[in-house]
Design an enzyme around this catalytic site. Structure first.
Site, PDB file in Angstrom:
ATOM      1  N   ARG A  55       0.796  -1.228   0.000  1.00 27.69           N
ATOM      2  CA  ARG A  55       0.000   0.000   0.000  1.00 27.69           C
ATOM      3  C   ARG A  55       0.827   1.276   0.000  1.00 27.69           C
ATOM      4  O   ARG A  55       0.528   2.220  -0.730  1.00 27.69           O
ATOM      5  CB  ARG A  55      -0.913   0.049   1.237  1.00 27.69           C
ATOM      6  CG  ARG A  55      -2.261  -0.551   1.009  1.00 27.69           C
ATOM      7  CD  ARG A  55      -2.757  -1.115   2.314  1.00 27.69           C
ATOM      8  NE  ARG A  55      -1.891  -2.206   2.691  1.00 27.69           N
ATOM      9  CZ  ARG A  55      -2.096  -3.474   2.328  1.00 27.69           C
ATOM     10  NH1 ARG A  55      -3.149  -3.786   1.653  1.00 27.69           N
ATOM     11  NH2 ARG A  55      -1.249  -4.415   2.666  1.00 27.69           N
ATOM     12  N   THR A  56       1.838   1.319   0.839  1.00 25.81           N
ATOM     13  CA  THR A  56       2.548   2.590   0.977  1.00 25.81           C
ATOM     14  C   THR A  56       3.215   2.965  -0.347  1.00 25.81           C
ATOM     15  O   THR A  56       3.033   4.074  -0.862  1.00 25.81           O
ATOM     16  CB  THR A  56       3.567   2.532   2.132  1.00 25.81           C
ATOM     17  OG1 THR A  56       2.849   2.176   3.316  1.00 25.81           O
ATOM     18  CG2 THR A  56       4.248   3.870   2.345  1.00 25.81           C
ATOM     19  N   LYS A  84      26.445  -3.776  -3.601  1.00 19.80           N
ATOM     20  CA  LYS A  84      27.895  -3.643  -3.798  1.00 19.80           C
ATOM     21  C   LYS A  84      28.552  -2.927  -2.631  1.00 19.80           C
ATOM     22  O   LYS A  84      29.742  -2.654  -2.663  1.00 19.80           O
ATOM     23  CB  LYS A  84      28.167  -2.847  -5.086  1.00 19.80           C
ATOM     24  CG  LYS A  84      27.549  -3.435  -6.326  1.00 19.80           C
ATOM     25  CD  LYS A  84      27.914  -2.566  -7.531  1.00 19.80           C
ATOM     26  CE  LYS A  84      27.092  -2.932  -8.749  1.00 19.80           C
ATOM     27  NZ  LYS A  84      27.251  -1.939  -9.822  1.00 19.80           N
ATOM     28  N   ARG A 105      11.324   3.657   2.631  1.00 24.60           N
ATOM     29  CA  ARG A 105      11.013   2.686   3.701  1.00 24.60           C
ATOM     30  C   ARG A 105      12.281   1.902   3.974  1.00 24.60           C
ATOM     31  O   ARG A 105      12.973   1.490   3.021  1.00 24.60           O
ATOM     32  CB  ARG A 105       9.886   1.754   3.281  1.00 24.60           C
ATOM     33  CG  ARG A 105       9.717   0.601   4.261  1.00 24.60           C
ATOM     34  CD  ARG A 105       8.465  -0.179   4.014  1.00 24.60           C
ATOM     35  NE  ARG A 105       7.283   0.579   4.422  1.00 24.60           N
ATOM     36  CZ  ARG A 105       6.066   0.063   4.466  1.00 24.60           C
ATOM     37  NH1 ARG A 105       5.862  -1.191   4.124  1.00 24.60           N
ATOM     38  NH2 ARG A 105       5.034   0.794   4.858  1.00 24.60           N
ATOM     39  N   HIS A 133       5.687   5.780  11.252  1.00 24.72           N
ATOM     40  CA  HIS A 133       5.095   5.647   9.917  1.00 24.72           C
ATOM     41  C   HIS A 133       4.109   6.806   9.740  1.00 24.72           C
ATOM     42  O   HIS A 133       2.894   6.618   9.735  1.00 24.72           O
ATOM     43  CB  HIS A 133       4.375   4.301   9.832  1.00 24.72           C
ATOM     44  CG  HIS A 133       3.988   3.867   8.448  1.00 24.72           C
ATOM     45  ND1 HIS A 133       3.989   4.715   7.355  1.00 24.72           N
ATOM     46  CD2 HIS A 133       3.561   2.662   7.986  1.00 24.72           C
ATOM     47  CE1 HIS A 133       3.579   4.042   6.286  1.00 24.72           C
ATOM     48  NE2 HIS A 133       3.328   2.799   6.642  1.00 24.72           N
TER      49      HIS A 133
HETATM   50  C1  NCD Z   1       1.918  -1.130   7.999  1.00 21.62           C
HETATM   51  C2  NCD Z   1       3.415  -1.000   8.088  1.00 21.62           C
HETATM   52  O1  NCD Z   1       4.118  -1.199   7.097  1.00 21.62           O
HETATM   53  O2  NCD Z   1       3.867  -0.658   9.172  1.00 21.62           O
HETATM   54  N1  NCD Z   1       1.482  -1.309   6.693  1.00 21.62           N
HETATM   55  C3  NCD Z   1       1.154  -0.204   5.963  1.00 21.62           C
HETATM   56  O3  NCD Z   1       1.991   0.600   5.633  1.00 21.62           O
HETATM   57  N2  NCD Z   1      -0.126  -0.025   5.648  1.00 21.62           N
HETATM   58  C4  NCD Z   1       1.331  -2.097   8.930  1.00 21.62           C
HETATM   59  C5  NCD Z   1       1.896  -3.491   9.009  1.00 21.62           C
HETATM   60  O4  NCD Z   1       2.779  -3.864   8.243  1.00 21.62           O
HETATM   61  O5  NCD Z   1       1.414  -4.226   9.870  1.00 21.62           O
END
Ligand code: NCD
Length: 310
Positions: A55-56, A84, A105, A133
């Protein structure tokens, strides 16, 4: 370091006013997306994903494409020069020339912060380890605002892995800055929120009630925010196996809950919400994921400085 560039690494990087502006702009875009379809024409979003995501990453890409911009990036660092031995700082010094805004991320807490110190373009934290997040929080807030009209006077239960769940940490940190929000924290004793976060919340006189049973508060709350037990953060597989099914929300557990309850979840779900809950009109987690695109459109526009002209 470029002091004038605005980043979103920690929820506290934005004032409450900035958060409200982004959320409100997201709602405005949601009502009429085509009006904004060229707002970021000629701009490029770079997605740097060193950890799995559905999703992100894709909602950011969708957001930029819906704004008329373009995207580039990677979703597996093993295909990049990291393999590398390239340092994060060097990667960022190069990639900030390839994109106008970067979303990162990373499994390591603090990696996006480090990136922001080297980047000449805005950096957004798309999740760093078990830490923060902030854009999931914007997604959560736009959902709350859409269904509850305002983010105040709410009782919110957060349930599941409150220790490793970064979405929980960012949401608590942010909601504690809004008016009259009280929290029920539902978790096994092993997965309570980190001590430092609890101390920060208590120092702000926030109402916190820690419980181990979902049934203890589900009928009292306005929002039930379910989360997954974060398997990848456990050092011990046995411990994960023991705790993984601590909470399973079933439809009958909502029998006496409020009629206007919102059941939320950042997704992905594993086993903590049974599929029969999906048809309950109070279940809003898929709408939540959809609204995430619009709030990210607002965020990208804000950080690129084009939101004011919209
Ligand atoms: C979450 C995350 O990555 O922290 N997912 C997200 O971004 N919607 C929640 C999760 O992974 O449980």
């Amino acid at each position: 370091m470029n002091q004038t560039v605005k980043h979103l690494i920690d929820p506290n990087d934005f004032s409450v006013e900035e958060i409200n502006n982004v959320v409100d702009f997201g709602l405005k875009i949601y009502q009429n997306p085509s009006k904004y379809s060229t707002l970021c024409q000629g701009k490029i979003l770079g997605t740097l994903f060193y950890e799995p995501s559905t999703r992100t990453r894709l909602s950011f890409e969708s957001a930029m494409l819906r704004l008329g911009g373009s995207v580039l990036g990677f979703s597996d660092a093993n295909t990049t020069a990291v393999k590398k031995g390239e340092s994060l700082a060097d990667t960022i010094r190069v990639l900030d020339g390839y994109g106008d805004i970067l979303v990162m991320r990373h499994p390591m807490e603090g990696a996006p912060k480090l990136a922001s110190e080297y980047s000449t373009v805005p950096v957004v934290n798309g999740g760093d380890g078990g830490h923060q997040h902030p854009t999931q929080t914007l997604t959560d807030l736009i959902t709350i605002k859409y269904y509850k009209k305002d983010v105040k006077n709410l009782k919110i239960a957060l349930c599941g892995d409150l220790l490793f769940g970064r979405t929980v940490h960012s949401l608590l940190k942010t909601l504690s800055r809004f008016e009259n929000i009280s929290f029920y924290l539902i978790s096994p004793p092993e997965l309570k929120i980190p001590k430092h976060l609890k101390n920060d919340l208590l120092a702000q006189n926030i109402s916190l009630t820690e419980v181990t049973d979902l049934e203890d508060c589900v009928n009292d709350v306005d929002i039930l925010y379910m989360t997954r037990i974060q398997k990848e953060r456990f050092l011990n597989e046995e411990e994960y196996m023991r705790l993984k099914d601590s909470y399973v929300l079933t439809r009958d557990k909502l029998d006496n809950a409020k009629e206007d309850l919102l059941v939320m979840h950042p997704l992905p779900r594993v086993n903590e919400i049974q599929y029969d809950v999906d048809d309950d009109p109070r279940a809003k987690f898929f709408q939540q994921a959809e609204l995430g695109v619009y709030v990210r459109m607002a965020l990208i526009s804000y950080l690129l400085g084009v939101a004011d002209h919209a």
